[in-house]
Scaffold this motif. Sequence first.
Motif, PDB file in Angstrom:
ATOM      1  N   GLN A 144       0.742  -1.537   0.533  1.00 32.32           N
ATOM      2  CA  GLN A 144       0.433   0.298   0.126  1.00 32.32           C
ATOM      3  C   GLN A 144       0.852   1.088   0.120  1.00 32.32           C
ATOM      4  O   GLN A 144       2.033   1.341   0.576  1.00 32.32           O
ATOM      5  N   PHE A 145       0.876   1.903  -1.223  1.00 32.48           N
ATOM      6  CA  PHE A 145       1.415   3.918  -0.627  1.00 32.48           C
ATOM      7  C   PHE A 145       0.640   4.251   0.317  1.00 32.48           C
ATOM      8  O   PHE A 145      -0.718   4.980   0.131  1.00 32.48           O
ATOM      9  N   VAL A 146       0.563   4.596   1.208  1.00 33.45           N
ATOM     10  CA  VAL A 146       0.389   5.138   2.260  1.00 33.45           C
ATOM     11  C   VAL A 146       0.337   6.174   2.447  1.00 33.45           C
ATOM     12  O   VAL A 146       1.186   7.099   2.613  1.00 33.45           O
ATOM     13  N   PHE A 147      -0.316   7.467   2.022  1.00 35.47           N
ATOM     14  CA  PHE A 147      -0.674   9.250   1.611  1.00 35.47           C
ATOM     15  C   PHE A 147      -1.361   9.572   3.551  1.00 35.47           C
ATOM     16  O   PHE A 147      -2.430   9.000   3.906  1.00 35.47           O
ATOM     17  N   GLY A 148      -0.356  11.095   3.921  1.00 38.43           N
ATOM     18  CA  GLY A 148      -0.140  11.312   4.506  1.00 38.43           C
ATOM     19  C   GLY A 148      -0.832  12.042   4.837  1.00 38.43           C
ATOM     20  O   GLY A 148      -1.445  13.055   4.495  1.00 38.43           O
ATOM     21  N   GLU A 149      -1.893  12.935   6.238  1.00 37.82           N
ATOM     22  CA  GLU A 149      -2.415  13.656   6.431  1.00 37.82           C
ATOM     23  C   GLU A 149      -2.966  13.902   8.409  1.00 37.82           C
ATOM     24  O   GLU A 149      -2.765  13.310   8.756  1.00 37.82           O
ATOM     25  N   SER A 150      -2.322  15.145   8.755  1.00 39.27           N
ATOM     26  CA  SER A 150      -1.904  15.947  10.079  1.00 39.27           C
ATOM     27  C   SER A 150      -2.710  16.765   9.948  1.00 39.27           C
ATOM     28  O   SER A 150      -2.751  17.618   9.198  1.00 39.27           O
ATOM     29  N   LYS A 151      -3.075  16.648  11.462  1.00 39.32           N
ATOM     30  CA  LYS A 151      -4.063  18.188  11.512  1.00 39.32           C
ATOM     31  C   LYS A 151      -3.435  18.297  13.571  1.00 39.32           C
ATOM     32  O   LYS A 151      -3.601  17.465  14.026  1.00 39.32           O
ATOM     33  N   LEU A 152      -3.339  19.310  13.654  1.00 43.58           N
ATOM     34  CA  LEU A 152      -3.226  19.894  14.799  1.00 43.58           C
ATOM     35  C   LEU A 152      -4.375  21.150  15.466  1.00 43.58           C
ATOM     36  O   LEU A 152      -4.170  22.316  14.786  1.00 43.58           O
ATOM     37  N   TYR A 153      -5.409  20.755  15.939  1.00 44.28           N
ATOM     38  CA  TYR A 153      -6.637  21.589  16.379  1.00 44.28           C
ATOM     39  C   TYR A 153      -6.886  21.163  18.081  1.00 44.28           C
ATOM     40  O   TYR A 153      -6.726  20.326  18.278  1.00 44.28           O
ATOM     41  N   SER A 154      -6.815  22.083  19.021  1.00 42.22           N
ATOM     42  CA  SER A 154      -7.608  22.845  19.820  1.00 42.22           C
ATOM     43  C   SER A 154      -8.483  21.540  20.290  1.00 42.22           C
ATOM     44  O   SER A 154      -8.878  20.881  20.553  1.00 42.22           O
ATOM     45  N   ASP A 155      -9.682  21.652  19.133  1.00 44.06           N
ATOM     46  CA  ASP A 155     -10.853  20.816  19.349  1.00 44.06           C
ATOM     47  C   ASP A 155     -11.081  19.289  17.749  1.00 44.06           C
ATOM     48  O   ASP A 155     -10.737  19.854  17.281  1.00 44.06           O
ATOM     49  N   LEU A 156     -10.943  18.363  18.696  1.00 45.76           N
ATOM     50  CA  LEU A 156     -10.590  16.585  18.566  1.00 45.76           C
ATOM     51  C   LEU A 156     -11.681  16.608  16.994  1.00 45.76           C
ATOM     52  O   LEU A 156     -11.174  17.030  16.174  1.00 45.76           O
ATOM     53  N   LYS A 157     -12.776  17.035  17.534  1.00 44.43           N
ATOM     54  CA  LYS A 157     -13.969  16.686  16.339  1.00 44.43           C
ATOM     55  C   LYS A 157     -13.633  17.529  14.835  1.00 44.43           C
ATOM     56  O   LYS A 157     -13.810  17.272  13.972  1.00 44.43           O
ATOM     57  N   GLU A 158     -13.189  19.454  15.134  1.00 42.08           N
ATOM     58  CA  GLU A 158     -12.902  19.976  13.822  1.00 42.08           C
ATOM     59  C   GLU A 158     -11.525  19.043  13.326  1.00 42.08           C
ATOM     60  O   GLU A 158     -11.771  19.531  11.638  1.00 42.08           O
ATOM     61  N   GLY A 159     -10.369  18.534  14.104  1.00 42.81           N
ATOM     62  CA  GLY A 159      -9.513  18.186  13.589  1.00 42.81           C
ATOM     63  C   GLY A 159      -9.745  17.257  12.583  1.00 42.81           C
ATOM     64  O   GLY A 159      -9.499  16.732  11.655  1.00 42.81           O
ATOM     65  N   VAL A 160     -10.632  16.329  13.290  1.00 40.13           N
ATOM     66  CA  VAL A 160     -11.597  14.561  12.218  1.00 40.13           C
ATOM     67  C   VAL A 160     -11.572  15.589  10.907  1.00 40.13           C
ATOM     68  O   VAL A 160     -11.479  14.770  10.218  1.00 40.13           O
ATOM     69  N   LYS A 161     -12.449  16.463  11.031  1.00 41.55           N
ATOM     70  CA  LYS A 161     -13.330  16.787  10.272  1.00 41.55           C
ATOM     71  C   LYS A 161     -12.805  17.553   9.272  1.00 41.55           C
ATOM     72  O   LYS A 161     -12.597  17.187   7.913  1.00 41.55           O
TER      73      LYS A 161
END
Length: 299
Positions: A144-161
């Motif tokens: 598998q080619f694994v394509f990465g995405e990182s998010k640092l948000y105070s609010d976890l729900k916002e980071g997920v979205k």
Amino acid sequence: MPLRIDVPENFLNLFHKILENEPVENGNKLNLFSLKISNNAFTYANLVEELGNILTTYALSRNAYDELCSQKKYNTLVSKAKERLRKAESNDGELGEILLYTMLEAHLKAPKLLTKLELKTDPNHYVKGADGVHLLRIDDNTFQFVFGESKLYSDLKEGVKKAFESLKNLLKEDLNKLRYEIQLVNSNFLKEAHDEHSVDLLKKLLIPRENDEDLNIDHSFGIFLGFDVEITDDERKLNNAEFRKTIYEKVENAVRAILPTINDQIKQKDFNGYNFYIYIVPFSELKEQRKRMIAELKK
């Protein structure tokens, strides 16, 4: 695995594993790791020290790293890595991108093919895309080619979205963006292949006409999410054991509360047939801490 993994597994000793390989939608896995706690505080200094050691393999290709090591130019090795980090156009996301790299290598055992930092410092190649591309071996004939995405948000729900929104953008226009990422890997893979076997396999994976009849190639996504956990004054007054127990439970509850949102995102039809490898790490005072840690790494 033909490519070398440069982040040692003992990097994970910095963390307390609250949830490991927790099942989420469609057979995917979620990992919740918290930095260990000492004297009622997360051990950020230990993390910065280890990331300083890892920065050289993150910022430089394997060939560049090996060449400088073979000449024992260790000071040059470190200075070149820090220079790349300093030159990168800051979007406050560098810490997440580095931690994504560490988790995909140390825990998932998926060596890097390309990092965003390499593209940020190359104006001829950088476009908004994945935060990194890694290679995961499933079995002798499946990768598998694994394509990465990182998010640092105070609010976890916002980071997920926001993370899933970015991944959805990668899939727009009939995979054109993912194909572009693969082309970038293709144009740079000789910098990462450290022996003849690696070169041969990567050619078969990256160049369709070189592909073996029995070789299977899929695309998947690695996600790193950092979020803020509020620590009250009363909690800081707890004895060490109670503080650890309280904070680890608070973090786990926060993540379990967000699992329906993560599952809803994975279930979207855009992501049918894709695997997800999700890593979540809590921070206290996230905004200030990430700026301070990146500043330390750039020194």
